[in-house]
Design a protein around this motif. Structure first.
Motif, PDB file in Angstrom:
ATOM      1  N   ILE A   5       0.856  -1.187   0.000  1.00 29.98           N
ATOM      2  CA  ILE A   5       0.000   0.000   0.000  1.00 29.98           C
ATOM      3  C   ILE A   5       0.894   1.240   0.000  1.00 29.98           C
ATOM      4  CG2 ILE A   5      -1.745   1.333   1.250  1.00 29.98           C
ATOM      5  CD1 ILE A   5      -2.828  -1.186   2.395  1.00 29.98           C
ATOM      6  N   ALA A  63      -3.267   1.440   9.445  1.00 29.06           N
ATOM      7  CA  ALA A  63      -2.854   0.440   8.445  1.00 29.06           C
ATOM      8  C   ALA A  63      -1.808  -0.510   9.024  1.00 29.06           C
ATOM      9  CB  ALA A  63      -2.314   1.141   7.197  1.00 29.06           C
ATOM     10  N   HIS A  86      -2.801  -3.852  10.130  1.00 26.87           N
ATOM     11  CA  HIS A  86      -3.279  -4.831   9.143  1.00 26.87           C
ATOM     12  C   HIS A  86      -2.158  -5.390   8.267  1.00 26.87           C
ATOM     13  CE1 HIS A  86      -7.474  -3.826  10.033  1.00 26.87           C
ATOM     14  NE2 HIS A  86      -7.072  -2.579  10.087  1.00 26.87           N
ATOM     15  N   ILE A 110       4.474  -1.037   3.441  1.00 28.64           N
ATOM     16  CA  ILE A 110       3.877   0.304   3.424  1.00 28.64           C
ATOM     17  C   ILE A 110       4.894   1.296   2.866  1.00 28.64           C
ATOM     18  CG2 ILE A 110       2.947   2.193   4.839  1.00 28.64           C
ATOM     19  CD1 ILE A 110       1.993   0.114   6.863  1.00 28.64           C
ATOM     20  N   ALA A 153      -8.758   2.049   8.302  1.00 34.70           N
ATOM     21  CA  ALA A 153      -7.740   1.469   7.408  1.00 34.70           C
ATOM     22  C   ALA A 153      -8.183   0.091   6.931  1.00 34.70           C
ATOM     23  CB  ALA A 153      -6.396   1.391   8.125  1.00 34.70           C
ATOM     24  N   ILE A 157      -8.756  -1.098   3.065  1.00 33.59           N
ATOM     25  CA  ILE A 157      -8.011  -2.235   2.491  1.00 33.59           C
ATOM     26  C   ILE A 157      -8.994  -3.236   1.876  1.00 33.59           C
ATOM     27  CG2 ILE A 157      -6.564  -4.226   3.091  1.00 33.59           C
ATOM     28  CD1 ILE A 157      -5.189  -2.321   5.183  1.00 33.59           C
TER      29      ILE A 157
END
Ligand code: GDP
Length: 308
Positions: free
Chosen positions: A2, A18, A21, A27, A290, A294
């Motif tokens: 991401i 985020a 996850h 990231i 987040a 996703i």
């Protein structure tokens, strides 16, 4: 992987979520550098600093800048000795600015300096300055043209804005790392950052918008109704001739946005937008938002239709 486009408050709150996850090494965060400045001889990059402190677990999440529990002895002494240091720089925070200043003076690019600092701070995520060139957001006021930090921190956003000016003498061009991070991403998220001072500077770096058009992009509104959750975004939008709301934010992203997210409380719907609770008042709220993004990203295909 991401990839986020980020300023220094709204999107970092989402990045915090985020991390619940996906692992940090998946990231990437492309960060606005138009608020950077040299101050008291050292290099302040406010939005990059927030991300560095977020990922290294040091961030003061009461303010979303600086290090939790930092002291301000040097700042007080510098002011006592006659420098108008109008930004409160903590002692440990200043150490980062000193080292980055040294790296830049030695000839490292901002991208390289950020990579070195990330590695020394034990960070696995990729924190990517939007460009290695000089860019600044300037505000023209009745009292002259001043750096955005001076407008927001020194004058506390009280001066009427006549114009928002982007000073970019040599471009700016997105770094190769930035274009690569968009191209490799399964999902690109434009968090609820200030459209004028945080996201547009990134979009103005050449190469970014064409790359986003080929990616799957979700954008989150920083506005609820006609007010931002925090900060000066309303006055800045108005200065650009835009109404301070979700619809105008969406219109700025129409060339590449695939899904647009508005808060459930926003009374003025943008057609086709997804509605989530976007008020990230604690880590759990950040993680919930987040997670929802996703999941939405897994179902989506790039078509750039959200804001058209
Ligand atoms: P800056 O660099 O400090 O200006 O920070 P950003 O540009 O990243 O974020 C500022 C924007 O974040 C403001 O316009 C706020 O409205 C928005 N914001 C802050 N917290 C939240 C939140 O929890 N939810 C939403 N939707 N927006 C937020």
């Amino acid at each position: 992987m991401i990839t986020f486009l980020s300023g220094g408050t709204g999107t970092p709150k989402l990045v915090r979520g985020a991390r619940r996850h996906i692992p940090d090494h998946q990231i990437s965060v492309i960060v606005n550098t138009a608020e950077d400045l040299w101050i008291s001889g050292n290099h302040l990059s406010p939005d990059i600093d927030t991300l560095l402190y977020l990922f290294s677990g040091k961030l003061n999440t009461d303010t979303w800048w600086g290090i939790r529990g930092d002291s301000f002895h040097t700042h007080e002494e510098v002011k006592r000795l006659g420098i108008d240091e109008y930004i409160g720089i903590g002692d440990s925070d200043r150490a980062l600015h000193i080292v980055r200043g040294e790296l830049l003076r030695q000839g490292y690019s901002l991208t390289e300096a950020t990579r070195i600092l990330s590695s020394r701070m034990g960070i696995d995520a990729s924190i990517l300055p939007m460009t290695d060139e000089e860019v600044a957001t300037l505000i023209r006021t009745g009292e002259g043209t001043i750096h955005f930090q001076e407008y927001w921190v020194k004058h506390r956003g009280t001066l009427p804005i006549q114009e928002v000016i982007r000073y970019a003498p040599t471009g700016p061009f997105a770094s190769a790392e930035v274009i690569n991070a968009i191209g490799r991403a399964d999902l690109v998220i434009i968090g609820p950052s200030n459209p004028i001072t945080s996201i547009l500077p990134i979009l103005e770096c050449s190469g970014v918008v064409p790359a986003l058009m080929d990616a799957f992009v979700i954008a989150v509104s920083p506005f609820i109704g006609d007010a931002p959750v925090s900060g000066p975004a309303a006055a800045l939008m108005k200065a650009r001739g835009l109404s301070p709301d979700s619809a105008s934010t969406c219109s700025l992203y129409r060339d590449f946005c695939d899904l647009f997210v508005q808060d459930i409380r926003d009374p003025v719907p943008v057609p086709g937008s997804l509605r989530y609770d976007t008020l990230m008042i604690d880590p759990e709220k950040s993680a919930a938002l987040a997670g929802a993004l996703i999941e939405a990203g897994k179902k989506g295909k790039a078509g750039n239709t959200a804001c058209s």
